[in-house]
Motif scaffolding. Structure first.
Motif, mmCIF file in Angstrom:
data_model
loop_
_atom_site.group_PDB
_atom_site.id
_atom_site.type_symbol
_atom_site.label_atom_id
_atom_site.label_comp_id
_atom_site.label_asym_id
_atom_site.label_seq_id
_atom_site.Cartn_x
_atom_site.Cartn_y
_atom_site.Cartn_z
ATOM 1 N N TRP A 175 1.583 -4.095 0.622
ATOM 2 C CA TRP A 175 0.215 -4.396 0.215
ATOM 3 C C TRP A 175 -0.770 -4.205 1.371
ATOM 4 O O TRP A 175 -0.558 -4.694 2.475
ATOM 5 N N GLY A 176 -1.839 -3.472 1.089
ATOM 6 C CA GLY A 176 -2.892 -3.257 2.065
ATOM 7 C C GLY A 176 -2.705 -2.037 2.932
ATOM 8 O O GLY A 176 -3.620 -1.656 3.665
ATOM 9 N N TYR A 214 3.737 -6.206 6.085
ATOM 10 C CA TYR A 214 2.752 -7.127 6.656
ATOM 11 C C TYR A 214 3.020 -7.451 8.124
ATOM 12 O O TYR A 214 2.138 -7.960 8.828
ATOM 13 N N LEU A 215 4.210 -7.150 8.621
ATOM 14 C CA LEU A 215 4.527 -7.347 10.034
ATOM 15 C C LEU A 215 4.235 -6.101 10.873
ATOM 16 O O LEU A 215 4.451 -6.104 12.082
ATOM 17 N N GLY A 216 3.755 -5.049 10.209
ATOM 18 C CA GLY A 216 3.471 -3.811 10.910
ATOM 19 C C GLY A 216 4.658 -2.900 11.069
ATOM 20 O O GLY A 216 4.593 -1.904 11.790
ATOM 21 N N HIS A 217 5.777 -3.210 10.390
ATOM 22 C CA HIS A 217 6.974 -2.377 10.482
ATOM 23 C C HIS A 217 6.899 -1.225 9.482
ATOM 24 O O HIS A 217 6.342 -1.376 8.387
ATOM 25 N N ALA A 218 7.494 -0.097 9.826
ATOM 26 C CA ALA A 218 7.700 0.966 8.850
ATOM 27 C C ALA A 218 8.534 0.393 7.714
ATOM 28 O O ALA A 218 9.531 -0.304 7.943
ATOM 29 N N ALA A 219 8.128 0.668 6.475
ATOM 30 C CA ALA A 219 8.757 -0.017 5.349
ATOM 31 C C ALA A 219 8.721 0.862 4.111
ATOM 32 O O ALA A 219 8.044 1.905 4.075
ATOM 33 N N ALA A 220 9.451 0.427 3.105
ATOM 34 C CA ALA A 220 9.507 1.146 1.839
ATOM 35 C C ALA A 220 9.756 0.150 0.719
ATOM 36 O O ALA A 220 10.218 -0.974 0.954
#
Length: 366
Positions: A112-113, A133-139
């Motif tokens: 989100w965001g 939301y922690l600034g990690h690369a994610a999927a």
């Protein structure tokens, strides 16, 4: 043609009996504790030689000593499965659960965001790549109703590696996915079964709509009554070929009421319809945009003004809102993301609903 048997899963009877630390459990063993389809990778990224899974079991609401991986904002104890994959100085986490307290925001709430991009992963599904939301690369992807979230914990993984990992996911137990999807959402949902738990105020799509009043307010329609209930509300038994799955009326102490109907495909794709009388519910109208990247516009659909928002015009997810003065109703339709569900598909579903004139009869619940 016979019907698929509904899914049954194990739960812990008392939250005090939950383990202090979620136990390590192979996905094949953990599936019987999950109210969702559990997935595991057939292949690991290059250099990774470890995939360890832990299970947080479902229990009735109540605080316990188990804090690892639990929902921090309520006393709910829903099931979740966490897999840590690593090796060669790299590490990532997969978290799987049923996102069952609301419609998953833009179909990828963990991102989100952030700016997101969709990639096909087979069976019409898409995975979204972005930043958590922690600034990690994610999927994030929804697969047969399961929300499968990924976060990179250490080192770097390319986007191609993350997409390949999602493409390699297979059900831990053959046949479980069909049974989970055949089970009504109202029977799977922790919040629908535990009304004493407060609802979670979260974004539901690109247009703003939050339910904030505790406890959980949903009055869910019994499965044997669903067909008659929909007919009385002038609502279709199927939408875009997806049969109605569950329905509920949500009401707060101030008298606000909304009707929600869930339509689900055999692959777990979802259309969710929310209706309210003008000024009688909690959906802002005209709609207000949430703070998530996407597109939004007001269009004319056969002379009917419709507000339409989406992340990607080819796969969605779509968020449509309109006011039908003839039926005296304001409506919102949310879709999950999948290949083949483009803007034309979303607008065709709005046409279907306008033709049905929902809540125009004398037996309206709103």
């Amino acid at each position: 043609m016979g019907t698929t048997e509904h899914w049954q899963w194990r739960t812990v009877a008392d939250p005090a009996a939950l383990e202090d630390v979620p136990p390590r459990l192979a996905p094949q063993e953990a599936q019987e504790w999950c109210n969702f389809t559990l997935w595991h990778p057939a292949e690991l990224p290059a250099g990774c030689d470890r995939a360890e899974g832990t299970l947080r079991k479902e229990a009735p609401p109540g605080r316990t000593g188990q804090d690892s991986g639990r929902t921090p904002w309520s006393e709910a104890n829903p099931a979740a499965y966490r897999t840590e994959i690593g090796g060669g100085g790299r590490r990532l986490r997969l978290k799987q659960f049923l996102y069952d307290w609301a419609f998953p925001a833009a179909d990828h709430p963990a991102l989100w965001g952030s700016e997101t991009l969709p990639f096909p992963i087979g069976a019409d599904r898409v995975v979204w790549l972005g930043t958590d939301y922690l600034g990690h690369a994610a999927a994030s992807a929804r697969m047969s109703r399961t929300t499968v979230e990924l976060s990179v914990l250490e080192g770097e993984f390319t986007g191609e590696e993350l997409v390949a990992l999602y493409r390699s996911l297979r059900p831990a137990v053959p046949g479980a996915a069909a049974r989970v999807v055949a089970t009504p959402f109202a029977a799977l949902s922790y919040w629908a079964r535990h009304h004493e738990v407060a609802m979670v105020s979260v974004p539901t799509g690109l247009f703003a709509f939050h339910r904030r009043t505790p406890p959980h307010e949903g009055d869910w329609v019994a499965p044997e009554r669903l067909a008659g209930f929909l007919a009385a509300q002038h609502l279709p038994a199927a939408l875009g070929g997806l049969p109605a799955d569950s329905a509920a009326v949500f009401a707060d102490a101030a008298g606000a009421r909304e009707l929600e109907v869930i339509y689900t495909s055999g692959g777990g794709d979802e259309l969710r319809l929310t209706l309210q009388r003008p000024g009688g519910g909690r959906m802002p109208f005209p709609p207000q945009r949430e703070k998530h990247p996407g597109h939004a516009k007001e269009i004319g659909l056969d002379g009917q003004p419709v507000y339409l928002a989406y992340v990607d015009a080819g796969v969605g997810p779509f968020d449509a809102m309109w006011h039908d003065p003839a039926a005296g109703v304001q409506a919102r339709l949310l879709s999950s993301a999948r290949t083949g569900w483009d803007k034309a598909f979303a607008l065709a579903r709005v046409r279907e609903l306008l033709a049905a004139a929902p809540l125009s009869g004398a037996g309206s619940v709103l």
